[in-house]
Design a protein around this motif. Structure first.
Motif, PDB file in Angstrom:
ATOM      1  N   MET A  64      16.300  -9.887  25.113  1.00  0.00           N
ATOM      2  CA  MET A  64      17.463 -10.212  25.923  1.00  0.00           C
ATOM      3  C   MET A  64      18.085 -11.520  25.450  1.00  0.00           C
ATOM      4  O   MET A  64      17.374 -12.405  24.968  1.00  0.00           O
ATOM      5  CB  MET A  64      17.074 -10.350  27.400  1.00  0.00           C
ATOM      6  CG  MET A  64      16.667  -9.064  28.078  1.00  0.00           C
ATOM      7  SD  MET A  64      16.358  -9.312  29.848  1.00  0.00           S
ATOM      8  CE  MET A  64      14.929 -10.401  29.798  1.00  0.00           C
TER       9      MET A  64
ATOM     10  N   TYR B 171      20.395   2.395  22.072  1.00  0.00           N
ATOM     11  CA  TYR B 171      21.582   3.180  22.400  1.00  0.00           C
ATOM     12  C   TYR B 171      21.861   4.208  21.313  1.00  0.00           C
ATOM     13  O   TYR B 171      22.183   5.368  21.602  1.00  0.00           O
ATOM     14  CB  TYR B 171      22.794   2.266  22.575  1.00  0.00           C
ATOM     15  CG  TYR B 171      24.082   3.047  22.720  1.00  0.00           C
ATOM     16  CD1 TYR B 171      24.428   3.608  23.948  1.00  0.00           C
ATOM     17  CD2 TYR B 171      24.919   3.252  21.626  1.00  0.00           C
ATOM     18  CE1 TYR B 171      25.592   4.356  24.069  1.00  0.00           C
ATOM     19  CE2 TYR B 171      26.079   3.993  21.747  1.00  0.00           C
ATOM     20  CZ  TYR B 171      26.409   4.549  22.975  1.00  0.00           C
ATOM     21  OH  TYR B 171      27.552   5.294  23.094  1.00  0.00           O
TER      22      TYR B 171
ATOM     23  N   ASP C 145      22.280  -2.146  18.623  1.00  0.00           N
ATOM     24  CA  ASP C 145      21.542  -1.647  19.784  1.00  0.00           C
ATOM     25  C   ASP C 145      20.896  -0.329  19.370  1.00  0.00           C
ATOM     26  O   ASP C 145      21.456   0.752  19.560  1.00  0.00           O
ATOM     27  CB  ASP C 145      22.478  -1.440  20.978  1.00  0.00           C
ATOM     28  CG  ASP C 145      21.726  -1.110  22.258  1.00  0.00           C
ATOM     29  OD1 ASP C 145      20.546  -0.708  22.168  1.00  0.00           O
ATOM     30  OD2 ASP C 145      22.312  -1.250  23.346  1.00  0.00           O
TER      31      ASP C 145
ATOM     32  N   ALA D 240      29.083   0.475  22.385  1.00  0.00           N
ATOM     33  CA  ALA D 240      27.713   0.190  22.805  1.00  0.00           C
ATOM     34  C   ALA D 240      26.715   0.200  21.664  1.00  0.00           C
ATOM     35  O   ALA D 240      25.523   0.056  21.903  1.00  0.00           O
ATOM     36  CB  ALA D 240      27.290   1.188  23.875  1.00  0.00           C
TER      37      ALA D 240
ATOM     38  N   GLU E 261      32.625  -3.562  25.740  1.00  0.00           N
ATOM     39  CA  GLU E 261      31.458  -2.859  26.269  1.00  0.00           C
ATOM     40  C   GLU E 261      31.409  -1.404  25.825  1.00  0.00           C
ATOM     41  O   GLU E 261      30.339  -0.820  25.694  1.00  0.00           O
ATOM     42  CB  GLU E 261      31.449  -2.943  27.793  1.00  0.00           C
ATOM     43  CG  GLU E 261      30.179  -2.393  28.413  1.00  0.00           C
ATOM     44  CD  GLU E 261      30.134  -2.605  29.911  1.00  0.00           C
ATOM     45  OE1 GLU E 261      29.546  -1.757  30.594  1.00  0.00           O
ATOM     46  OE2 GLU E 261      30.683  -3.604  30.395  1.00  0.00           O
TER      47      GLU E 261
ATOM     48  N   LEU F  84      21.852  -8.907  33.111  1.00  0.00           N
ATOM     49  CA  LEU F  84      21.937  -8.536  31.699  1.00  0.00           C
ATOM     50  C   LEU F  84      21.253  -9.534  30.778  1.00  0.00           C
ATOM     51  O   LEU F  84      21.261  -9.342  29.569  1.00  0.00           O
ATOM     52  CB  LEU F  84      23.411  -8.363  31.282  1.00  0.00           C
ATOM     53  CG  LEU F  84      24.117  -7.132  31.848  1.00  0.00           C
ATOM     54  CD1 LEU F  84      25.611  -7.182  31.555  1.00  0.00           C
ATOM     55  CD2 LEU F  84      23.516  -5.848  31.294  1.00  0.00           C
ATOM     56  N   ASP F  85      20.682 -10.603  31.333  1.00  0.00           N
ATOM     57  CA  ASP F  85      19.915 -11.515  30.487  1.00  0.00           C
ATOM     58  C   ASP F  85      18.854 -12.217  31.331  1.00  0.00           C
ATOM     59  O   ASP F  85      18.945 -12.287  32.560  1.00  0.00           O
ATOM     60  CB  ASP F  85      20.808 -12.539  29.766  1.00  0.00           C
ATOM     61  CG  ASP F  85      21.426 -13.576  30.678  1.00  0.00           C
ATOM     62  OD1 ASP F  85      20.674 -14.431  31.177  1.00  0.00           O
ATOM     63  OD2 ASP F  85      22.644 -13.533  30.882  1.00  0.00           O
TER      64      ASP F  85
ATOM     65  N   THR G  17      24.517  -4.969  20.751  1.00  0.00           N
ATOM     66  CA  THR G  17      24.141  -5.715  21.948  1.00  0.00           C
ATOM     67  C   THR G  17      24.772  -7.098  21.975  1.00  0.00           C
ATOM     68  O   THR G  17      24.851  -7.725  23.026  1.00  0.00           O
ATOM     69  CB  THR G  17      22.617  -5.879  22.028  1.00  0.00           C
ATOM     70  OG1 THR G  17      22.154  -6.582  20.867  1.00  0.00           O
ATOM     71  CG2 THR G  17      21.922  -4.532  22.099  1.00  0.00           C
TER      72      THR G  17
ATOM     73  N   GLU H 140      17.709  -6.443  32.136  1.00  0.00           N
ATOM     74  CA  GLU H 140      17.840  -5.509  31.012  1.00  0.00           C
ATOM     75  C   GLU H 140      19.205  -5.724  30.375  1.00  0.00           C
ATOM     76  O   GLU H 140      20.234  -5.615  31.039  1.00  0.00           O
ATOM     77  CB  GLU H 140      17.695  -4.073  31.508  1.00  0.00           C
ATOM     78  CG  GLU H 140      18.138  -2.987  30.536  1.00  0.00           C
ATOM     79  CD  GLU H 140      17.320  -2.947  29.256  1.00  0.00           C
ATOM     80  OE1 GLU H 140      17.919  -3.147  28.174  1.00  0.00           O
ATOM     81  OE2 GLU H 140      16.099  -2.716  29.342  1.00  0.00           O
ATOM     82  N   ASP H 141      19.236  -6.025  29.067  1.00  0.00           N
ATOM     83  CA  ASP H 141      20.506  -6.399  28.439  1.00  0.00           C
ATOM     84  C   ASP H 141      21.341  -5.214  27.998  1.00  0.00           C
ATOM     85  O   ASP H 141      22.544  -5.360  27.776  1.00  0.00           O
ATOM     86  CB  ASP H 141      20.251  -7.327  27.242  1.00  0.00           C
ATOM     87  CG  ASP H 141      19.641  -6.592  26.061  1.00  0.00           C
ATOM     88  OD1 ASP H 141      18.704  -5.805  26.281  1.00  0.00           O
ATOM     89  OD2 ASP H 141      20.099  -6.800  24.930  1.00  0.00           O
ATOM     90  N   SER H 142      20.759  -4.039  27.864  1.00  0.00           N
ATOM     91  CA  SER H 142      21.530  -2.871  27.443  1.00  0.00           C
ATOM     92  C   SER H 142      22.190  -2.228  28.661  1.00  0.00           C
ATOM     93  O   SER H 142      21.490  -1.729  29.551  1.00  0.00           O
ATOM     94  CB  SER H 142      20.627  -1.849  26.751  1.00  0.00           C
ATOM     95  OG  SER H 142      21.320  -0.624  26.549  1.00  0.00           O
TER      96      SER H 142
ATOM     97  N   PRO I  88      26.133 -12.327  23.848  1.00  0.00           N
ATOM     98  CA  PRO I  88      26.457 -10.958  24.259  1.00  0.00           C
ATOM     99  C   PRO I  88      27.914 -10.659  23.988  1.00  0.00           C
ATOM    100  O   PRO I  88      28.774 -11.545  24.064  1.00  0.00           O
ATOM    101  CB  PRO I  88      26.159 -10.961  25.766  1.00  0.00           C
ATOM    102  CG  PRO I  88      25.269 -12.142  25.985  1.00  0.00           C
ATOM    103  CD  PRO I  88      25.674 -13.161  24.963  1.00  0.00           C
TER     104      PRO I  88
END
Length: 307
Positions: free
Chosen positions: A243, A150, A147, A130, A127, A211-212, A133, A186-188, A121
């Motif tokens: 993830m 996104y 991603d 975006a 961050e 996030l994972d 990922t 949720e990783d996003s 990640p």
């Protein structure tokens, strides 16, 4: 044109990554989101007046009109048109969130089979960017993984996060939604914040996000491993599929194979839900599955657990 299928078995914690080229830089796309690749034909694209930056136009694809986005413009990568040959450019057609979208790139390389444990990640310092990922090491070079959810949300927000209906919010007055303990993997960050906010708005108070998948599993083991079966009936895991470290299918499989943790209700909440993926969800014994962005359906499933 070349179609790409989902080749991996369920719950192996593996991913297949298609490396695409934007100008001369490689980026990664999860093969599970890629439907096909085809040669870019400028004459087949219908331009849209006053379109947003990054929107190339519309394309007739398999009797359906789909939007085509230009990754170079979205990523602010200047193309050296003296080096780029239009005849070698590619449209990568993706399908996720119940929508089909084309992305123009300057080429594709190959598909790599990797473990999600190899996925790194991005540091929290990055961050704000975006569009990615994370990254993976491929052939001694770091490849940023796009991603796509996104990116799509930047142009079509309703296709990624569904607004919670007012009727659904009011229904919470007659249901004890605060009794559920929800673990949310949720990783996003964008999707996580949106869904977290929607669930809170509906009246679900006990939500622990991760996030994972690996961190979510460690939390579940430390908090619920010695729990009574009756207590676990009030625990729900909502998990994405893609993830880092551990994917959602593997996370579900590990929990359902654990003699102590298997009563936990698992909902796969993913942009990848289709007939192939539904079969994979059933193979790992998930209790239900919901395609993004159907937040209201997710809440309906959670309400059924409140009984």
């Amino acid at each position: 044109m070349k179609d790409l299928g989902i080749l991996l078995e369920s719950g192996t914690n593996e991913m297949e990554l298609l490396t695409v080229v934007v100008n001369a830089q490689p980026f990664g796309m999860n093969v599970a989101k890629v439907q096909s690749i085809q040669q870019y034909d400028p004459g087949a694209i219908t331009a849209l007046p006053e379109a947003e930056k990054g929107v190339l136009g519309m394309l007739l694809y398999r009797d359906t009109t789909i939007p085509v986005l230009d990754l170079a413009r979205i990523l602010d990568i200047d193309l050296d048109r003296g080096e780029v040959e239009p005849l070698r450019e590619i449209i990568v057609v993706t399908e996720f969130n119940n929508s089909v979208t084309g992305f123009r790139v300057q080429g594709v390389k190959r598909i790599h089979r990797l473990s999600w444990k190899e996925f790194v990640p991005l540091d929290q310092l990055f961050e704000d960017n975006a569009c990615f990922t994370g990254s993976v090491n491929i052939e001694n070079s770091q490849v940023l993984v796009l991603d796509l959810e996104y990116i799509l949300s930047s142009f079509f927000p309703d296709q990624v996060i569904e607004e919670v209906d007012e009727e659904m919010i009011q229904k919470g007055n007659t249901i004890s939604r605060d009794q559920l303990e929800i673990v949310f993997a949720e990783d996003s960050p964008t999707i996580q914040k949106g869904v977290f906010s929607a669930l809170k708005k509906a009246g679900f108070e006990k939500i622990t996000p991760f996030l994972d998948g690996e961190k979510a599993l460690n939390y579940i083991r430390s908090h619920y491993k010695t729990g009574k079966k009756q207590e676990l009936n009030h625990v729900v895991l909502i998990t994405d599929i893609e993830m880092p470290r551990m994917d959602g299918l593997t996370l579900c499989r590990v929990i359902k194979q654990d003699p102590e943790l298997h009563p936990i209700f698992v909902v796969i909440f993913s942009s990848l839900i289709n007939s192939q993926m539904i079969a994979k969800c059933e193979q790992v014994k998930s209790d239900d599955y919901v395609t993004k962005p159907e937040t209201n359906r997710l809440i309906t499933i959670l309400d059924q657990r409140c009984g």
